[in-house]
Design a protein around this motif. Structure first.
Motif, PDB file in Angstrom:
ATOM      1  N   ARG A  67      -2.640 -97.939  48.758  1.00 18.88           N
ATOM      2  CA  ARG A  67      -3.984 -97.909  49.339  1.00 18.88           C
ATOM      3  C   ARG A  67      -4.755 -96.659  48.927  1.00 18.88           C
ATOM      4  NH1 ARG A  67      -5.300-101.274  53.638  1.00 18.88           N
ATOM      5  NH2 ARG A  67      -3.667-102.734  54.264  1.00 18.88           N
ATOM      6  N   LEU A  68      -4.032 -95.573  48.673  1.00 17.31           N
ATOM      7  CA  LEU A  68      -4.679 -94.291  48.374  1.00 17.31           C
ATOM      8  C   LEU A  68      -4.645 -93.927  46.894  1.00 17.31           C
ATOM      9  CD1 LEU A  68      -3.259 -92.162  51.358  1.00 17.31           C
ATOM     10  CD2 LEU A  68      -5.486 -93.293  51.201  1.00 17.31           C
ATOM     11  N   ARG A  69      -4.163 -94.823  46.047  1.00 17.41           N
ATOM     12  CA  ARG A  69      -3.922 -94.468  44.653  1.00 17.41           C
ATOM     13  C   ARG A  69      -5.191 -94.098  43.881  1.00 17.41           C
ATOM     14  NH1 ARG A  69      -0.941 -96.854  41.391  1.00 17.41           N
ATOM     15  NH2 ARG A  69       0.386 -98.083  42.775  1.00 17.41           N
ATOM     16  N   GLU A  70      -6.353 -94.542  44.326  1.00 14.72           N
ATOM     17  CA  GLU A  70      -7.583 -94.249  43.592  1.00 14.72           C
ATOM     18  C   GLU A  70      -8.201 -92.905  43.980  1.00 14.72           C
ATOM     19  OE1 GLU A  70      -8.374 -96.039  41.111  1.00 14.72           O
ATOM     20  OE2 GLU A  70      -6.830 -97.548  41.582  1.00 14.72           O
ATOM     21  N   GLY A  71      -7.645 -92.238  44.980  1.00 20.64           N
ATOM     22  CA  GLY A  71      -8.173 -90.950  45.411  1.00 20.64           C
ATOM     23  C   GLY A  71      -7.634 -89.818  44.552  1.00 20.64           C
ATOM     24  N   GLN A  72      -7.798 -88.574  45.022  1.00 18.99           N
ATOM     25  CA  GLN A  72      -7.267 -87.424  44.307  1.00 18.99           C
ATOM     26  C   GLN A  72      -5.763 -87.580  44.140  1.00 18.99           C
ATOM     27  OE1 GLN A  72      -9.299 -84.525  47.070  1.00 18.99           O
ATOM     28  NE2 GLN A  72      -9.780 -83.492  45.133  1.00 18.99           N
ATOM     29  N   TRP A  73      -5.228 -87.100  43.027  1.00 19.66           N
ATOM     30  CA  TRP A  73      -3.855 -87.399  42.633  1.00 19.66           C
ATOM     31  C   TRP A  73      -2.816 -87.047  43.694  1.00 19.66           C
ATOM     32  CZ3 TRP A  73       0.080 -83.906  42.456  1.00 19.66           C
ATOM     33  CH2 TRP A  73      -0.271 -82.544  42.454  1.00 19.66           C
ATOM     34  N   TRP A  74      -3.049 -86.014  44.493  1.00 14.71           N
ATOM     35  CA  TRP A  74      -2.052 -85.531  45.432  1.00 14.71           C
ATOM     36  C   TRP A  74      -2.093 -86.256  46.782  1.00 14.71           C
ATOM     37  CZ3 TRP A  74      -4.384 -83.775  49.820  1.00 14.71           C
ATOM     38  CH2 TRP A  74      -5.717 -83.377  49.711  1.00 14.71           C
ATOM     39  N   LYS A  75      -3.195 -86.935  47.070  1.00 19.18           N
ATOM     40  CA  LYS A  75      -3.331 -87.545  48.399  1.00 19.18           C
ATOM     41  C   LYS A  75      -2.336 -88.678  48.622  1.00 19.18           C
ATOM     42  CE  LYS A  75      -8.140 -86.445  49.510  1.00 19.18           C
ATOM     43  NZ  LYS A  75      -9.479 -86.996  49.847  1.00 19.18           N
ATOM     44  N   ALA A  76      -2.192 -89.553  47.644  1.00 18.81           N
ATOM     45  CA  ALA A  76      -1.298 -90.705  47.812  1.00 18.81           C
ATOM     46  C   ALA A  76       0.154 -90.285  48.012  1.00 18.81           C
ATOM     47  CB  ALA A  76      -1.439 -91.654  46.628  1.00 18.81           C
ATOM     48  N   PRO A  77       0.722 -89.435  47.139  1.00 23.56           N
ATOM     49  CA  PRO A  77       2.128 -89.064  47.348  1.00 23.56           C
ATOM     50  C   PRO A  77       2.349 -88.240  48.616  1.00 23.56           C
ATOM     51  CG  PRO A  77       1.173 -87.766  45.565  1.00 23.56           C
ATOM     52  CD  PRO A  77       0.190 -88.862  45.891  1.00 23.56           C
ATOM     53  N   LEU A  78       1.403 -87.365  48.940  1.00 28.34           N
ATOM     54  CA  LEU A  78       1.591 -86.515  50.115  1.00 28.34           C
ATOM     55  C   LEU A  78       1.474 -87.316  51.403  1.00 28.34           C
ATOM     56  CD1 LEU A  78       2.109 -83.686  51.149  1.00 28.34           C
ATOM     57  CD2 LEU A  78      -0.373 -83.293  51.164  1.00 28.34           C
ATOM     58  N   ALA A  79       0.420 -88.114  51.532  1.00 26.04           N
ATOM     59  CA  ALA A  79       0.221 -88.893  52.759  1.00 26.04           C
ATOM     60  C   ALA A  79       1.322 -89.928  52.942  1.00 26.04           C
ATOM     61  CB  ALA A  79      -1.143 -89.584  52.720  1.00 26.04           C
ATOM     62  N   SER A  80       1.671 -90.633  51.882  1.00 26.89           N
ATOM     63  CA  SER A  80       2.689 -91.680  52.002  1.00 26.89           C
ATOM     64  C   SER A  80       4.055 -91.092  52.344  1.00 26.89           C
ATOM     65  CB  SER A  80       2.776 -92.500  50.714  1.00 26.89           C
ATOM     66  OG  SER A  80       3.161 -91.684  49.619  1.00 26.89           O
ATOM     67  N   THR A  81       4.362 -89.942  51.763  1.00 24.07           N
ATOM     68  CA  THR A  81       5.658 -89.322  52.036  1.00 24.07           C
ATOM     69  C   THR A  81       5.726 -88.763  53.449  1.00 24.07           C
ATOM     70  OG1 THR A  81       6.004 -88.775  49.706  1.00 24.07           O
ATOM     71  CG2 THR A  81       7.273 -87.520  51.320  1.00 24.07           C
ATOM     72  N   ILE A  82       4.647 -88.138  53.915  1.00 26.05           N
ATOM     73  CA  ILE A  82       4.647 -87.576  55.265  1.00 26.05           C
ATOM     74  C   ILE A  82       4.793 -88.688  56.307  1.00 26.05           C
ATOM     75  CG2 ILE A  82       3.212 -86.453  57.010  1.00 26.05           C
ATOM     76  CD1 ILE A  82       2.180 -84.597  54.851  1.00 26.05           C
ATOM     77  N   VAL A  83       3.989 -89.735  56.178  1.00 29.82           N
ATOM     78  CA  VAL A  83       4.076 -90.839  57.142  1.00 29.82           C
ATOM     79  C   VAL A  83       5.434 -91.530  57.035  1.00 29.82           C
ATOM     80  CG1 VAL A  83       3.126 -93.062  57.840  1.00 29.82           C
ATOM     81  CG2 VAL A  83       1.591 -91.205  57.164  1.00 29.82           C
ATOM     82  N   GLY A  84       5.879 -91.778  55.814  1.00 31.15           N
ATOM     83  CA  GLY A  84       7.168 -92.432  55.615  1.00 31.15           C
ATOM     84  C   GLY A  84       8.316 -91.617  56.190  1.00 31.15           C
ATOM     85  N   SER A  85       8.259 -90.295  56.025  1.00 30.27           N
ATOM     86  CA  SER A  85       9.345 -89.452  56.525  1.00 30.27           C
ATOM     87  C   SER A  85       9.355 -89.388  58.042  1.00 30.27           C
ATOM     88  CB  SER A  85       9.243 -88.044  55.933  1.00 30.27           C
ATOM     89  OG  SER A  85       8.085 -87.369  56.385  1.00 30.27           O
ATOM     90  N   ILE A  86       8.170 -89.434  58.667  1.00 30.82           N
ATOM     91  CA  ILE A  86       8.108 -89.467  60.131  1.00 30.82           C
ATOM     92  C   ILE A  86       8.778 -90.745  60.644  1.00 30.82           C
ATOM     93  CG2 ILE A  86       6.572 -89.715  62.114  1.00 30.82           C
ATOM     94  CD1 ILE A  86       4.573 -87.917  60.650  1.00 30.82           C
ATOM     95  N   VAL A  87       8.411 -91.871  60.050  1.00 27.88           N
ATOM     96  CA  VAL A  87       8.984 -93.156  60.461  1.00 27.88           C
ATOM     97  C   VAL A  87      10.485 -93.181  60.195  1.00 27.88           C
ATOM     98  CG1 VAL A  87       9.009 -95.630  59.959  1.00 27.88           C
ATOM     99  CG2 VAL A  87       6.837 -94.411  60.175  1.00 27.88           C
ATOM    100  N   ASP A  88      10.889 -92.680  59.036  1.00 26.30           N
ATOM    101  CA  ASP A  88      12.296 -92.655  58.666  1.00 26.30           C
ATOM    102  C   ASP A  88      13.110 -91.859  59.683  1.00 26.30           C
ATOM    103  OD1 ASP A  88      14.270 -92.983  56.096  1.00 26.30           O
ATOM    104  OD2 ASP A  88      14.633 -91.091  57.140  1.00 26.30           O
ATOM    105  N   THR A  89      12.636 -90.662  60.000  1.00 21.67           N
ATOM    106  CA  THR A  89      13.351 -89.796  60.933  1.00 21.67           C
ATOM    107  C   THR A  89      13.402 -90.411  62.327  1.00 21.67           C
ATOM    108  OG1 THR A  89      12.684 -87.824  59.691  1.00 21.67           O
ATOM    109  CG2 THR A  89      13.425 -87.491  61.959  1.00 21.67           C
ATOM    110  N   ALA A  90      12.259 -90.916  62.791  1.00 26.26           N
ATOM    111  CA  ALA A  90      12.200 -91.495  64.144  1.00 26.26           C
ATOM    112  C   ALA A  90      13.134 -92.695  64.266  1.00 26.26           C
ATOM    113  CB  ALA A  90      10.767 -91.895  64.483  1.00 26.26           C
TER     114      ALA A  90
END
Length: 208
Positions: free
Chosen positions: A110-133
């Motif tokens: 969903r974020l791939r068309e934005g600035q290069w760092w937004k997609a990997p950072l946002a997806s990893t942060i949200v994914g890691s929260i869900v993973d840990t929880a």
């Protein structure tokens, strides 16, 4: 499928290494596996950026199957207090990995068309929260009771009340483990932006 082999190999290696290193403690709150497992998000994001969401999901499913194989093997290795991988931990690991990684793929896409760092950072942060929880709740929470008394006994050590990270309010031990684990995931999510940028640039040039 051949083009995905580097990603598949990297994901499989990450999952196997994490399953082995999780057996070795690092201080009071972490295992060495906490530092290798977040690499799975990096692998997923690189594959997503270069080959797209569909390819990234294939790599995730390979990692999922490798993880199940590791859990099955671990469940047959008997240690002093029971199997190396108790049932609750095996189920929690599988559910958390698949859910978090597929969520990572979706958010990145969903974020791939934005600035290069937004997609990997946002997806990893949200994914890691869900993973840990998901992982720590399913694996260790006393409120999860459907595994049965025998399986609960195998992880009951995590219910001991201790100060949060050694100095906060008294909570079950597994809460401190979860907080420390997510702290590592967050740190690596930031650091991983560097290899993400390098790997994407390298593989993109090869494909050009």
């Amino acid at each position: 499928m051949t083009r995905l082999l580097p990603g598949i190999f990297a994901m499989a290696l990450t999952v196997v290494a994490s399953n082995v290193l999780v057996q070795f403690l690092l201080g009071d709150w972490l295992t060495w596996g906490a530092f290798t497992y977040p690499i799975a998000f990096l692998v997923t994001d690189v594959m997503n950026r270069i080959y797209g969401a569909s390819a990234a999901r294939r790599v995730v499913f390979v990692g999922f199957l490798v993880g199940i194989a590791c859990s099955l093997i671990g469940s047959q290795i008997m240690l002093e207090f029971g199997p190396a991988v108790p049932l609750r931990i095996a189920v929690a690991s599988a559910i958390a990995f698949l859910t978090a990684q597929l969520l990572d793929v979706s958010i990145f896409d969903r974020l791939r068309e934005g600035q290069w760092w937004k997609a990997p950072l946002a997806s990893t942060i949200v994914g890691s929260i869900v993973d840990t929880a998901l992982f720590f709740t399913i694996a260790f929470s006393a409120s999860v009771t459907f595994f049965g008394a025998g399986n609960d006994e195998a992880i009951s050590w995590a219910w001991e009340g201790v100060p949060l990270l050694g100095q906060g309010a008294v909570l079950p031990l597994w809460v401190s483990l979860a907080v420390a684990d997510w702290g590592v995931k967050l740190s690596i999510a930031l650091i991983a932006l560097v290899p993400f940028r390098i790997l994407v640039s390298k593989f993109s040039h090869k494909m050009a």
